[in-house]
Design a protein around this motif. Structure first.
Motif, PDB file in Angstrom:
ATOM      1  N   VAL A 106      12.973   5.673  -2.848  1.00  0.00           N
ATOM      2  CA  VAL A 106      14.263   6.139  -2.790  1.00  0.00           C
ATOM      3  C   VAL A 106      15.243   5.190  -2.009  1.00  0.00           C
ATOM      4  N   ARG A 107      14.731   4.673  -0.875  1.00  0.00           N
ATOM      5  CA  ARG A 107      15.294   3.742   0.150  1.00  0.00           C
ATOM      6  C   ARG A 107      15.598   2.506  -0.434  1.00  0.00           C
ATOM      7  N   ASP A 108      14.573   1.919  -1.294  1.00  0.00           N
ATOM      8  CA  ASP A 108      15.003   0.671  -2.070  1.00  0.00           C
ATOM      9  C   ASP A 108      16.045   0.615  -3.055  1.00  0.00           C
ATOM     10  N   TYR A 109      16.176   2.085  -3.656  1.00  0.00           N
ATOM     11  CA  TYR A 109      17.169   2.074  -4.462  1.00  0.00           C
ATOM     12  C   TYR A 109      18.821   2.404  -4.019  1.00  0.00           C
ATOM     13  N   LEU A 110      18.608   3.272  -2.949  1.00  0.00           N
ATOM     14  CA  LEU A 110      19.830   3.670  -2.300  1.00  0.00           C
ATOM     15  C   LEU A 110      20.394   2.599  -1.419  1.00  0.00           C
ATOM     16  N   TYR A 111      19.576   1.717  -0.846  1.00  0.00           N
ATOM     17  CA  TYR A 111      19.918   1.067   0.286  1.00  0.00           C
ATOM     18  C   TYR A 111      19.892  -0.508   0.160  1.00  0.00           C
ATOM     19  N   ARG A 112      19.021  -1.029  -0.997  1.00  0.00           N
ATOM     20  CA  ARG A 112      19.066  -2.267  -1.203  1.00  0.00           C
ATOM     21  C   ARG A 112      19.060  -2.714  -2.704  1.00  0.00           C
ATOM     22  N   SER A 113      19.568  -1.454  -3.358  1.00  0.00           N
ATOM     23  CA  SER A 113      19.969  -1.667  -4.938  1.00  0.00           C
ATOM     24  C   SER A 113      18.669  -2.313  -5.738  1.00  0.00           C
ATOM     25  N   THR A 114      17.441  -1.840  -5.286  1.00  0.00           N
ATOM     26  CA  THR A 114      16.198  -2.182  -6.103  1.00  0.00           C
ATOM     27  C   THR A 114      15.858  -1.308  -7.200  1.00  0.00           C
ATOM     28  N   ASP A 115      15.780  -1.859  -8.467  1.00  0.00           N
ATOM     29  CA  ASP A 115      15.013  -1.186  -9.389  1.00  0.00           C
ATOM     30  C   ASP A 115      13.906  -0.591  -9.097  1.00  0.00           C
ATOM     31  N   PRO A 116      13.373   0.681  -9.409  1.00  0.00           N
ATOM     32  CA  PRO A 116      12.482   1.363  -9.122  1.00  0.00           C
ATOM     33  C   PRO A 116      10.999   0.596  -9.648  1.00  0.00           C
ATOM     34  N   ALA A 117      11.231  -0.004 -10.853  1.00  0.00           N
ATOM     35  CA  ALA A 117      10.047  -0.582 -11.464  1.00  0.00           C
ATOM     36  C   ALA A 117       9.691  -1.754 -10.680  1.00  0.00           C
ATOM     37  N   PHE A 118      10.667  -2.623 -10.108  1.00  0.00           N
ATOM     38  CA  PHE A 118      10.446  -3.384  -8.985  1.00  0.00           C
ATOM     39  C   PHE A 118       9.466  -3.124  -7.783  1.00  0.00           C
ATOM     40  N   THR A 119      10.060  -2.046  -7.326  1.00  0.00           N
ATOM     41  CA  THR A 119       9.394  -1.182  -6.225  1.00  0.00           C
ATOM     42  C   THR A 119       7.890  -1.042  -6.655  1.00  0.00           C
ATOM     43  N   PHE A 120       7.809  -0.354  -7.560  1.00  0.00           N
ATOM     44  CA  PHE A 120       6.208  -0.294  -8.250  1.00  0.00           C
ATOM     45  C   PHE A 120       5.575  -1.546  -8.401  1.00  0.00           C
ATOM     46  N   TYR A 121       6.492  -2.757  -8.767  1.00  0.00           N
ATOM     47  CA  TYR A 121       5.532  -4.056  -8.739  1.00  0.00           C
ATOM     48  C   TYR A 121       4.962  -4.601  -7.586  1.00  0.00           C
ATOM     49  N   VAL A 122       5.975  -4.526  -6.357  1.00  0.00           N
ATOM     50  CA  VAL A 122       5.663  -5.045  -5.145  1.00  0.00           C
ATOM     51  C   VAL A 122       4.586  -4.344  -4.263  1.00  0.00           C
ATOM     52  N   TRP A 123       4.436  -2.878  -4.721  1.00  0.00           N
ATOM     53  CA  TRP A 123       3.467  -2.085  -4.073  1.00  0.00           C
ATOM     54  C   TRP A 123       2.118  -2.423  -3.889  1.00  0.00           C
ATOM     55  N   GLN A 124       1.615  -2.874  -5.024  1.00  0.00           N
ATOM     56  CA  GLN A 124       0.025  -3.247  -4.882  1.00  0.00           C
ATOM     57  C   GLN A 124       0.060  -4.413  -3.873  1.00  0.00           C
ATOM     58  N   SER A 125       1.009  -5.564  -3.681  1.00  0.00           N
ATOM     59  CA  SER A 125       0.738  -6.439  -2.676  1.00  0.00           C
ATOM     60  C   SER A 125       0.960  -5.955  -1.434  1.00  0.00           C
ATOM     61  N   VAL A 126       1.990  -4.997  -1.407  1.00  0.00           N
ATOM     62  CA  VAL A 126       2.346  -4.393   0.147  1.00  0.00           C
ATOM     63  C   VAL A 126       1.059  -3.840   0.545  1.00  0.00           C
ATOM     64  N   ARG A 127       0.404  -2.952  -0.194  1.00  0.00           N
ATOM     65  CA  ARG A 127      -0.932  -2.121   0.288  1.00  0.00           C
ATOM     66  C   ARG A 127      -1.935  -3.148   0.353  1.00  0.00           C
ATOM     67  N   GLU A 128      -2.131  -4.173  -0.298  1.00  0.00           N
ATOM     68  CA  GLU A 128      -3.369  -5.019   0.161  1.00  0.00           C
ATOM     69  C   GLU A 128      -3.273  -5.631   1.332  1.00  0.00           C
ATOM     70  N   ASN A 129      -1.733  -6.264   1.592  1.00  0.00           N
ATOM     71  CA  ASN A 129      -1.449  -6.696   2.966  1.00  0.00           C
ATOM     72  C   ASN A 129      -1.988  -5.652   4.074  1.00  0.00           C
ATOM     73  N   GLU A 130      -1.485  -4.327   3.917  1.00  0.00           N
ATOM     74  CA  GLU A 130      -1.689  -3.340   4.762  1.00  0.00           C
ATOM     75  C   GLU A 130      -3.152  -3.212   5.055  1.00  0.00           C
ATOM     76  N   GLU A 131      -3.861  -3.116   4.203  1.00  0.00           N
ATOM     77  CA  GLU A 131      -5.498  -2.941   4.244  1.00  0.00           C
ATOM     78  C   GLU A 131      -6.229  -4.302   5.138  1.00  0.00           C
ATOM     79  N   LYS A 132      -5.679  -5.481   4.723  1.00  0.00           N
ATOM     80  CA  LYS A 132      -6.040  -6.646   5.418  1.00  0.00           C
ATOM     81  C   LYS A 132      -5.413  -6.920   6.700  1.00  0.00           C
ATOM     82  N   SER A 133      -4.124  -6.851   7.042  1.00  0.00           N
ATOM     83  CA  SER A 133      -3.574  -7.279   8.087  1.00  0.00           C
ATOM     84  C   SER A 133      -2.997  -6.295   9.310  1.00  0.00           C
ATOM     85  N   ILE A 134      -2.906  -4.908   8.520  1.00  0.00           N
ATOM     86  CA  ILE A 134      -2.396  -3.878   9.683  1.00  0.00           C
ATOM     87  C   ILE A 134      -3.103  -2.789   9.942  1.00  0.00           C
TER      88      ILE A 134
END
Length: 303
Positions: free
Chosen positions: A204-232
């Motif tokens: 919701v945030r990416d679409y409303l405030y960053r004009s990001t297509d939801p498919a792209f948010t799904f696309y980057v989510w995997q790498s986001v989660r991998e970094n969280e598990e490794k670095s955060i």
């Protein structure tokens, strides 16, 4: 991990009360943390971190308000502004075949510049801060800060927990805050875990405030989660304060936005099944109007 059980047949008055009480409870916890930190003698450096879509912006604002009530000025410093230029990262990768560009790695942060600016601020020297332009992928000149001895510096970002960044900040009298949704929400037979809640927030945030297509948010989510598990997540225990930002009403408030946004994903898109699964989970969730949010609600970050 806590579990909030939310009914799916609330009256209008019950919905308003749920939102009001949830917002008040989180704000009270944020103010409790802010007051504890502000009472520490000679503390000038604070780190604020957590995974994506956790509520860091609202926490930073409340911290600022508490310190200002005590007569102390707060400067918010985003670690994002210390990213290397995109051209520099590509040149470094081209020069060394063994180096791959990983935008979620601490190697993308100019830690030498960060150390230089932190030292300058704490020494009360006039300091020109960097600003990262995400559109151009380059670092530009930011504001000039003229610190005073009682000023507080709030360093904010996912990268606070990266070992090289953490090592710089911990050289000083320092306290850190970690915020994230830590509780699940059960509505009927559906249970929404904290990571699912953050994904829905981000869609919701990416679409409303960053004009990001939801498919792209799904696309980057995997790498986001991998970094969280490794670095955060492995380093979160090092923080001094923890805030759970799960809001018991949030699935119902996100539902109308998600239904509209996810309908944009076509059947031939690789993330169509993921979109359908989110919509299936929301099928029996009662919508809650965003107009019920309180003025200081954390959810103003997302909708």
């Amino acid at each position: 991990m806590n579990l909030f059980v939310t009914k799916s047949n609330l009256t209008e008055e019950a919905m308003k009360n749920l939102v009001l009480q949830s917002d008040r409870n989180l704000e009270a916890r944020m103010e409790e943390v802010a007051n504890q930190i502000s009472a520490i003698p000679d503390l000038r450096l604070i780190g604020l971190t957590g995974p994506t879509c956790s509520g860091k912006t609202t926490t930073a604002r409340l911290l600022t308000e508490v310190f200002e009530k005590c007569g102390r000025r707060v400067h918010v410093v985003s670690i994002d502004d210390f990213y290397y230029d995109k051209e520099f990262l590509h040149a470094r990768a081209d020069a060394d075949p063994g180096v791959e560009i990983d935008y979620d790695s601490e190697e993308t942060i100019d830690v030498e510049l960060l150390a230089e600016k932190a030292e300058s601020l704490l020494a009360c020297r006039e300091t020109r801060m960097p600003k990262f332009d995400f559109h151009s992928g380059s670092r530009v000149q930011g504001v000039t800060v003229t610190p005073k001895p009682d000023d507080v510096f709030l360093f904010e970002g996912i990268q606070i927990l990266y070992p090289k960044v953490d090592a710089i900040l911990r050289q000083q009298n320092y306290r850190s805050i970690y915020i994230r949704p830590a509780s699940s929400i059960q509505i009927g037979e559906e249970i929404f875990d904290p990571n699912e809640l953050r994904l829905m927030r981000r869609l919701v945030r990416d679409y409303l405030y960053r004009s990001t297509d939801p498919a792209f948010t799904f696309y980057v989510w995997q790498s986001v989660r991998e970094n969280e598990e490794k670095s955060i997540f492995p380093h979160s225990h090092t923080c001094n304060y923890f805030i759970d930002s799960t809001m018991p009403y949030e699935v119902g408030m996100l539902k109308p936005y998600l239904e509209r946004i996810l309908s944009r994903i076509s059947k031939d898109n690789e993330f169509y099944k993921e979109a359908c699964e989110v919509l299936r989970q929301l099928q029996h969730v009662q919508s809650i109007p965003s107009a019920y949010m309180t003025p200081n609600s954390l959810y103003k970050e997302f909708i």
